[in-house]
Structure formats: C-alpha cells, structure tokens
Scaffold this active site. Structure first.
Site, PDB file in Angstrom:
ATOM      1  N   GLU A 271       0.851  -1.210   0.000  1.00 41.10           N
ATOM      2  CA  GLU A 271       0.000   0.000   0.000  1.00 41.10           C
ATOM      3  C   GLU A 271       0.878   1.249   0.000  1.00 41.10           C
ATOM      4  O   GLU A 271       0.577   2.244  -0.668  1.00 41.10           O
ATOM      5  CB  GLU A 271      -0.946   0.016   1.205  1.00 41.10           C
ATOM      6  CG  GLU A 271      -2.005  -1.069   1.168  1.00 41.10           C
ATOM      7  CD  GLU A 271      -2.780  -1.131  -0.144  1.00 41.10           C
ATOM      8  OE1 GLU A 271      -3.125  -0.076  -0.678  1.00 41.10           O
ATOM      9  OE2 GLU A 271      -3.028  -2.251  -0.634  1.00 41.10           O
ATOM     10  N   TRP A 274       1.750   1.801  -3.368  1.00 37.75           N
ATOM     11  CA  TRP A 274       0.774   2.565  -4.177  1.00 37.75           C
ATOM     12  C   TRP A 274       1.009   4.065  -4.012  1.00 37.75           C
ATOM     13  O   TRP A 274       0.838   4.845  -4.947  1.00 37.75           O
ATOM     14  CB  TRP A 274      -0.661   2.202  -3.781  1.00 37.75           C
ATOM     15  CG  TRP A 274      -1.157   0.973  -4.496  1.00 37.75           C
ATOM     16  CD1 TRP A 274      -1.178  -0.297  -4.015  1.00 37.75           C
ATOM     17  CD2 TRP A 274      -1.683   0.905  -5.840  1.00 37.75           C
ATOM     18  NE1 TRP A 274      -1.693  -1.146  -4.968  1.00 37.75           N
ATOM     19  CE2 TRP A 274      -2.016  -0.443  -6.101  1.00 37.75           C
ATOM     20  CE3 TRP A 274      -1.915   1.844  -6.843  1.00 37.75           C
ATOM     21  CZ2 TRP A 274      -2.556  -0.878  -7.312  1.00 37.75           C
ATOM     22  CZ3 TRP A 274      -2.458   1.419  -8.057  1.00 37.75           C
ATOM     23  CH2 TRP A 274      -2.766   0.073  -8.281  1.00 37.75           C
ATOM     24  N   TRP A 302     -20.230  14.312 -19.160  1.00 39.92           N
ATOM     25  CA  TRP A 302     -20.563  14.573 -17.758  1.00 39.92           C
ATOM     26  C   TRP A 302     -21.881  15.316 -17.657  1.00 39.92           C
ATOM     27  O   TRP A 302     -22.197  16.156 -18.492  1.00 39.92           O
ATOM     28  CB  TRP A 302     -19.471  15.416 -17.085  1.00 39.92           C
ATOM     29  CG  TRP A 302     -18.125  14.775 -17.060  1.00 39.92           C
ATOM     30  CD1 TRP A 302     -17.012  15.186 -17.745  1.00 39.92           C
ATOM     31  CD2 TRP A 302     -17.733  13.602 -16.319  1.00 39.92           C
ATOM     32  NE1 TRP A 302     -15.956  14.337 -17.489  1.00 39.92           N
ATOM     33  CE2 TRP A 302     -16.364  13.361 -16.616  1.00 39.92           C
ATOM     34  CE3 TRP A 302     -18.388  12.737 -15.455  1.00 39.92           C
ATOM     35  CZ2 TRP A 302     -15.665  12.295 -16.064  1.00 39.92           C
ATOM     36  CZ3 TRP A 302     -17.687  11.671 -14.903  1.00 39.92           C
ATOM     37  CH2 TRP A 302     -16.345  11.461 -15.209  1.00 39.92           C
ATOM     38  N   ASN A 337     -10.518   3.725   2.983  1.00 37.63           N
ATOM     39  CA  ASN A 337     -10.155   3.542   1.569  1.00 37.63           C
ATOM     40  C   ASN A 337     -11.250   2.865   0.743  1.00 37.63           C
ATOM     41  O   ASN A 337     -11.584   3.300  -0.355  1.00 37.63           O
ATOM     42  CB  ASN A 337      -8.858   2.737   1.465  1.00 37.63           C
ATOM     43  CG  ASN A 337      -8.459   2.512   0.016  1.00 37.63           C
ATOM     44  OD1 ASN A 337      -8.288   3.468  -0.733  1.00 37.63           O
ATOM     45  ND2 ASN A 337      -8.359   1.261  -0.384  1.00 37.63           N
ATOM     46  N   TRP A 355     -14.953  13.677 -12.253  1.00 30.75           N
ATOM     47  CA  TRP A 355     -14.118  13.280 -11.117  1.00 30.75           C
ATOM     48  C   TRP A 355     -13.351  14.459 -10.528  1.00 30.75           C
ATOM     49  O   TRP A 355     -13.033  14.479  -9.339  1.00 30.75           O
ATOM     50  CB  TRP A 355     -13.155  12.133 -11.509  1.00 30.75           C
ATOM     51  CG  TRP A 355     -12.136  12.453 -12.573  1.00 30.75           C
ATOM     52  CD1 TRP A 355     -12.225  12.175 -13.898  1.00 30.75           C
ATOM     53  CD2 TRP A 355     -10.868  13.113 -12.394  1.00 30.75           C
ATOM     54  NE1 TRP A 355     -11.103  12.616 -14.567  1.00 30.75           N
ATOM     55  CE2 TRP A 355     -10.245  13.181 -13.666  1.00 30.75           C
ATOM     56  CE3 TRP A 355     -10.194  13.639 -11.298  1.00 30.75           C
ATOM     57  CZ2 TRP A 355      -8.990  13.767 -13.873  1.00 30.75           C
ATOM     58  CZ3 TRP A 355      -8.938  14.222 -11.504  1.00 30.75           C
ATOM     59  CH2 TRP A 355      -8.348  14.285 -12.767  1.00 30.75           C
ATOM     60  N   TRP A 378      -8.718   9.150  -7.752  1.00 31.86           N
ATOM     61  CA  TRP A 378      -9.902   9.543  -8.533  1.00 31.86           C
ATOM     62  C   TRP A 378      -9.812   9.032  -9.967  1.00 31.86           C
ATOM     63  O   TRP A 378     -10.789   8.539 -10.529  1.00 31.86           O
ATOM     64  CB  TRP A 378     -10.116  11.055  -8.485  1.00 31.86           C
ATOM     65  CG  TRP A 378     -10.819  11.458  -7.223  1.00 31.86           C
ATOM     66  CD1 TRP A 378     -10.229  11.837  -6.051  1.00 31.86           C
ATOM     67  CD2 TRP A 378     -12.232  11.435  -6.974  1.00 31.86           C
ATOM     68  NE1 TRP A 378     -11.176  12.062  -5.099  1.00 31.86           N
ATOM     69  CE2 TRP A 378     -12.422  11.838  -5.628  1.00 31.86           C
ATOM     70  CE3 TRP A 378     -13.345  11.138  -7.735  1.00 31.86           C
ATOM     71  CZ2 TRP A 378     -13.687  11.937  -5.043  1.00 31.86           C
ATOM     72  CZ3 TRP A 378     -14.618  11.237  -7.165  1.00 31.86           C
ATOM     73  CH2 TRP A 378     -14.775  11.630  -5.839  1.00 31.86           C
TER      74      TRP A 378
HETATM   75  P1  FAD Z   1      -3.495   2.098   5.168  1.00 32.51           P
HETATM   76  O1  FAD Z   1      -4.325   1.043   4.537  1.00 32.51           O
HETATM   77  O2  FAD Z   1      -3.057   1.855   6.549  1.00 32.51           O
HETATM   78  O3  FAD Z   1      -2.229   2.289   4.205  1.00 32.51           O
HETATM   79  C1  FAD Z   1      -0.952   2.769   4.667  1.00 32.51           C
HETATM   80  C2  FAD Z   1      -0.514   3.937   3.809  1.00 32.51           C
HETATM   81  O4  FAD Z   1      -0.351   3.544   2.452  1.00 32.51           O
HETATM   82  C3  FAD Z   1      -1.526   5.066   3.774  1.00 32.51           C
HETATM   83  O5  FAD Z   1      -1.406   5.892   4.894  1.00 32.51           O
HETATM   84  C4  FAD Z   1      -1.182   5.761   2.454  1.00 32.51           C
HETATM   85  O6  FAD Z   1      -0.099   6.636   2.601  1.00 32.51           O
HETATM   86  C5  FAD Z   1      -0.750   4.597   1.580  1.00 32.51           C
HETATM   87  N1  FAD Z   1      -1.883   4.135   0.768  1.00 32.51           N
HETATM   88  C6  FAD Z   1      -2.808   3.218   1.091  1.00 32.51           C
HETATM   89  N2  FAD Z   1      -3.669   3.022   0.065  1.00 32.51           N
HETATM   90  C7  FAD Z   1      -3.273   3.843  -0.926  1.00 32.51           C
HETATM   91  C8  FAD Z   1      -3.741   4.111  -2.249  1.00 32.51           C
HETATM   92  N3  FAD Z   1      -4.791   3.462  -2.778  1.00 32.51           N
HETATM   93  N4  FAD Z   1      -3.089   5.041  -2.990  1.00 32.51           N
HETATM   94  C9  FAD Z   1      -2.004   5.689  -2.507  1.00 32.51           C
HETATM   95  N5  FAD Z   1      -1.519   5.474  -1.255  1.00 32.51           N
HETATM   96  C10 FAD Z   1      -2.139   4.572  -0.481  1.00 32.51           C
HETATM   97  N6  FAD Z   1      -4.604   8.838   0.156  1.00 32.51           N
HETATM   98  C11 FAD Z   1      -3.985   9.922   0.648  1.00 32.51           C
HETATM   99  O7  FAD Z   1      -3.019   9.801   1.412  1.00 32.51           O
HETATM  100  N7  FAD Z   1      -4.416  11.183   0.311  1.00 32.51           N
HETATM  101  C12 FAD Z   1      -5.462  11.394  -0.534  1.00 32.51           C
HETATM  102  O8  FAD Z   1      -5.794  12.543  -0.823  1.00 32.51           O
HETATM  103  C13 FAD Z   1      -6.148  10.247  -1.034  1.00 32.51           C
HETATM  104  N8  FAD Z   1      -7.236  10.399  -1.828  1.00 32.51           N
HETATM  105  C14 FAD Z   1      -7.873   9.268  -2.328  1.00 32.51           C
HETATM  106  C15 FAD Z   1      -8.974   9.431  -3.180  1.00 32.51           C
HETATM  107  C16 FAD Z   1      -9.634   8.319  -3.698  1.00 32.51           C
HETATM  108  C17 FAD Z   1     -10.809   8.509  -4.611  1.00 32.51           C
HETATM  109  C18 FAD Z   1      -9.187   7.025  -3.348  1.00 32.51           C
HETATM  110  C19 FAD Z   1      -9.899   5.815  -3.892  1.00 32.51           C
HETATM  111  C20 FAD Z   1      -8.091   6.851  -2.519  1.00 32.51           C
HETATM  112  C21 FAD Z   1      -7.413   7.967  -2.001  1.00 32.51           C
HETATM  113  N9  FAD Z   1      -6.299   7.831  -1.140  1.00 32.51           N
HETATM  114  C22 FAD Z   1      -5.666   8.947  -0.669  1.00 32.51           C
HETATM  115  C23 FAD Z   1      -5.729   6.501  -0.847  1.00 32.51           C
HETATM  116  C24 FAD Z   1      -6.257   5.805   0.417  1.00 32.51           C
HETATM  117  O9  FAD Z   1      -7.643   5.835   0.454  1.00 32.51           O
HETATM  118  C25 FAD Z   1      -5.710   6.416   1.716  1.00 32.51           C
HETATM  119  O10 FAD Z   1      -4.306   6.540   1.641  1.00 32.51           O
HETATM  120  C26 FAD Z   1      -6.062   5.524   2.916  1.00 32.51           C
HETATM  121  O11 FAD Z   1      -7.455   5.412   3.051  1.00 32.51           O
HETATM  122  C27 FAD Z   1      -5.477   6.122   4.181  1.00 32.51           C
HETATM  123  O12 FAD Z   1      -5.817   5.352   5.287  1.00 32.51           O
HETATM  124  P2  FAD Z   1      -4.710   4.558   6.092  1.00 32.51           P
HETATM  125  O13 FAD Z   1      -3.562   5.442   6.411  1.00 32.51           O
HETATM  126  O14 FAD Z   1      -5.415   3.915   7.241  1.00 32.51           O
HETATM  127  O15 FAD Z   1      -4.272   3.469   5.011  1.00 32.51           O
END
Ligand code: FAD
Length: 473
Positions: A271, A274, A302, A337, A355, A378
């Site tokens: 993650e 990602w 749109w 997420n 979006w 997005w």
């Molecule tokens: P955990 O599951 O604990 O993951 C650990 C870390 O991995 C996160 O803190 C984050 O830094 C990174 N991570 C996890 N999933 C993703 C992902 N899909 N993409 C990129 N990095 C990821 N994340 C943001 O940090 N900022 C945003 O503005 C953001 N906007 C999003 C918008 C959309 C539409 C979607 C679908 C996802 C977005 N995310 C964003 C990714 C993700 O949803 C969040 O990082 C995550 O929910 C944060 O929760 P956590 O720290 O408990 O994640």
C-alpha cells in the site's frame, strides 16, 4: 555558519536529510513558509489540511525549540531571510507536485544567483520517481511490475534525529495563530484534537498502536470500514511526520519478533508502494490533476448537476454506504479507503459528475489530502488513469455495503437515523417494507433521503456515456 532549513512536507526531526545536512554545517534556522502566493498549478493546502498543519507546526516548534514562521512567496522570502540573518545556505527536502517543482527550481536558481548555496534531498519517498523505469527507460504505468522493481532495490536505513544548534534568528518570525490556519465561524473541526495527534510524536505513537493492535489481520480485513485494521497514518505521511523508510524499518522489527505478521506486513508495504506509484505517475505525467491520463475519457458526457453534487457532499444521496462515507469525511477529515472507492464511483458513475469536482471536495475536506494520491485515486476509480478499474465495472453501493459492512456497524455509526433498521434492509432502506421502516422510526424523505437516482437506471446511463469514450478510443 547559519543554514536555513526550509521545511514543507517533512515536519519531523528524525530521518530528515535536509535537517541533518544543515546541522553538519553549523547553526540551523528552521523555517516554514505558508505559501499562498505561488500561482497554479501549485496548490496550497485545503481547509482540513490547514487544521492538521497548524497542529503539526505547533508540535514541530516545540520539538525543535523554535521554528521561524512566514507567510508569502518563498521566492522573495528565502533570499531576504538569508540576507537578514547572514545565512550562507538553504537546504530542503523535495516535493513532487508539478507546481512545487517549478517553484523550487526558481527558488534554487534565485538563491544561486545571490551566492547562496541551495541543496535538496529525498525524505518523502523510498525511491525518487525518476529512478524507477522500465527496461526501455520509460515510466511505469502498471503497479505490479513497478513495485516488483522497487522491491529489488536496497532501502536506505532511516537516520536518527540530529543534535540541533538553533540560530538566534529562529525566534523572529510570525506567531502560529497569525497564519490563520484554524477554522473559525463555524469551527467545523470541533473534537478533532481528541481523534488526531498531528506531529512526529503522534505519528510514532499511531504506528506503534497499529503494529500492536491493527497489523495482525491487515491483509484480510483492511477493506472493512467497521474494523480498526488500517493504519490511519496517511496524514502523518503526507506531512512527513514519519517517513516510509521509518515505517518499513519499524515493521520489519515487528515481523522479526512475530514472524506470523509477514503477510500483513507485505500488504502494508505494497500500500505504501501505491503511494510511491502515485508520486511516480504525478512526476512523469504532471497534467494528471487536470487531465485524464487516457485521452479518450475527454469524450465522456458529464452531467455535472450541482444539486446532485451537493447531495453527495452532504451525505444525503439515499444510499447509506455512500452517505456514511461522506459524513465520516466531514466529521473526521478522513474516509476509509474502500468507502473512498465506493463514494467516488457513485459520484462519477451514478451521478455522472466529473471526477475533478470530487477530487476538489476531497482536497478541501481530507486531513490527508495529497495531490498524487488523491488524483491517482480519482482517476483510478474513473477508469481514466494508470492501471485503473475498468469503467464498465460500476460499483453497486448496496452490495458493496453488504459485503464490506456486513453487520452494518459503519452505516449505523455515521447514519444514526437508520440505526434501528434490521441489517437486511440497512444498505437499501428504500426497498424495506413500510412496516419495517415505521418500526425503525425511518420516514423516507423526512428522517432520511429518498435515493437521488435509481441504481439500475443510473448504471445504464453511465454505461451509455461510456460508449462515447469507447468511440473516441
Ligand atoms: P493504510 O491502509 O493503513 O495504508 C498505509 C498507507 O499507504 C496510507 O497511509 C497511504 O499513505 C498509503 N496508501 C494506502 N492506500 C493507498 C492508495 N490506494 N493510494 C495511494 N496510497 C495509499 N490517500 C492519501 O493519502 N491522500 C489522498 O488525498 C487520497 N485520496 C484518495 C482518493 C480516492 C478517490 C481514493 C480511492 C483513494 C485515495 N487515497 C488517498 C488513498 C487511500 O484511500 C488512503 O491513503 C487511505 O485510506 C489512508 O488510510 P490509512 O492510512 O489507514 O491506510
């Protein structure tokens, strides 16, 4: 000798190469500049991020023993500060947003012209975006081979916090409250102090708590918004209160102690992968915040109905899983997420709202708003991005609710007016028999909204719109 450390999204003392480099040279003048002056594409933080920033700066000021705060244009303020204080150099850690890259290059050139040494470092990522390329030297557009390549590279171990000698001039800046980062009239962030602890110590504490209580089971339960199995580290990571290197190193120690955590740790690393991938994409495709990566999506018709956008923003679409997510976002500054994916899909596909309008709402309301992750997220949901979900896979908000909130605890928490509905009907109250609704105290259109669109008709219209994309492809 005095060196200015220009802090931005690296609000920590440990594993901070710009700070360590400055310390080696003598006295340090740490400065944070609230940059509301650099023009687009630079994006200043949104409202919820500003709340976080205020508290993170307060924590850093305390940890360092002082922090010089300024507001304005760094291109003007940094050379001025160097001249005023006799500083001979400026160090900073790199940002990767296109507007920040342009600004920082200009600052570097200006400083050099004035004989001031400027040095930049990597503190935010495991790898620089330009270091990971395909066999033919191109950027990756698919995550799995990208991450496989990353995993083959050795990781630099995180560095401890250095002993810092602050320059006297550190204490001459603006007062934190004068930066005006906190909301007032109304204070929509009431109670956030109890949920979040911005700053380096808060980030370390969050990581420790997650490793102790959340990591076991992360790989299988991270998709469940009703369970505490995600790290909630995203805002700490965005503001650089903790580095990905620190997280991975600390997690490796936890796995050494408890080898059964390996699968969960690998999932969390991917993650973080990602996050790296999103920064890689933004660096190589700097128009990602404004333009579809896949050009054929420009043809999508749109609808952009402001009434529907407002219903979505307020968590009043009549689809409980979507509404719960938007309300969680408003109340806490984050959204789980899985729910981000469901809510974004609903806006794009069911409501046919561009979006970019959803991305803008997230930018303003998320405490973890991050240009690379947000835009990549997005565009992934829209199907227009790299390695994206296929457009024709339209999430059904009702079955997604049943699958990922099977007992309804998440929806009941954020939509308390539905709390008494039996779980069988919770994710689609509009399909519940009148007697069931009455017994649960739910009156559609009064206590909870009617659905703003019909699921099947909206799905059909979304797929119809996709025909235009296919024709343009
Ligand atoms: P955990 O599951 O604990 O993951 C650990 C870390 O991995 C996160 O803190 C984050 O830094 C990174 N991570 C996890 N999933 C993703 C992902 N899909 N993409 C990129 N990095 C990821 N994340 C943001 O940090 N900022 C945003 O503005 C953001 N906007 C999003 C918008 C959309 C539409 C979607 C679908 C996802 C977005 N995310 C964003 C990714 C993700 O949803 C969040 O990082 C995550 O929910 C944060 O929760 P956590 O720290 O408990 O994640």
């Amino acid at each position: 000798m005095i060196t200015i450390v220009w802090l931005r999204q690296d609000l920590r003392t440990a594993d901070n190469p710009a700070l360590s480099a400055a310390v080696k040279l003598g006295e340090v003048l740490p400065v944070y500049i609230l940059d509301d002056a650099t023009p687009p594409p630079y994006r200043p933080p949104g409202a919820a991020s500003r709340w976080w920033l205020h508290h993170s700066l307060a924590a850093l000021e305390q940890r360092l023993g002082g922090l010089h705060l300024l507001r304005g244009d760094p291109r003007r303020l940094l050379p001025e500060l160097a001249r005023r204080t006799g500083a001979t150099g400026v160090t900073w850690n790199r940002c990767y947003e296109p507007g920040a890259i342009a600004r920082d290059s200009a600052v570097k050139a200006d400083l050099k012209l004035q004989g001031i040494e400027a040095q930049s470092f990597n503190a935010a990522l495991l790898n620089e975006p330009w270091e990971i390329v395909t066999g033919s030297g191109d950027p990756y557009k698919v995550f799995t081979p990208y991450w496989r390549t990353c995993l083959k590279r050795p990781m630099t171990p995180p560095q401890p916090a250095p002993k810092i000698k602050l320059a006297k001039a550190t204490h001459g800046g603006a007062a934190l409250r004068d930066l005006g980062l906190l909301p007032s009239r109304p204070n929509w962030a009431k109670g956030w102090e109890a949920q979040w602890r911005p700053g380096e110590a808060g980030a370390a504490q969050r990581l420790d708590a997650f490793l102790a209580e959340g990591l076991a089971g992360y790989a299988t339960r991270r998709d469940r918004p009703d369970l505490p199995h995600s790290s909630r580290l995203s805002a700490h990571l965005h503001w650089g209160e903790i580095s990905p290197r620190q997280i991975l190193a600390r997690m490796a120690r936890a796995v050494d102690e408890t080898p059964s955590l390996q699968t969960d740790a690998d999932k969390l690393s991917s993650e973080i992968g990602w996050r790296e991938f999103a920064h890689h994409l933004l660096y190589h495709f700097p128009h990602l915040p404004e333009h579809n990566l896949r050009k054929e999506f420009d043809a999508y018709p749109w609808q952009n109905d402001p009434r529907l956008l407002k219903a979505w923003q307020r968590g009043a679409t009549g689809y409980p899983m979507v509404d719960a997510g938007l309300r969680e976002l408003w109340a806490t500054g984050v959204m789980h997420n899985r729910v981000r994916m469901i809510a974004a899909s609903f806006l794009i596909k069911h409501l046919r709202v561009d979006w970019r309008l959803g991305e803008a709402w997230f930018w303003d309301t998320l405490v973890d708003a991050d240009l690379a992750n947000n835009v990549a997220g997005w565009q992934w949901v829209a199907g227009s991005g790299a390695d994206a979900a296929p457009y024709f896979r339209v999430f059904n908000p009702m079955s997604q609710g049943q699958k990922f909130d099977p007992d309804g605890a998440y929806v009941r928490r954020w939509c308390p007016e539905l709390a008494k509905l039996p779980t069988d009907h919770l994710h689609a109250p509009f399909l519940a028999p009148p007697l069931v609704l009455r017994a649960a105290g739910v009156t559609l259109g009064v206590t909870y909204p009617h659905p703003v669109v019909d699921h099947l008709a909206a799905r059909e219209a979304a797929l119809q719109g996709y025909q235009a994309v296919k024709a343009a492809g």
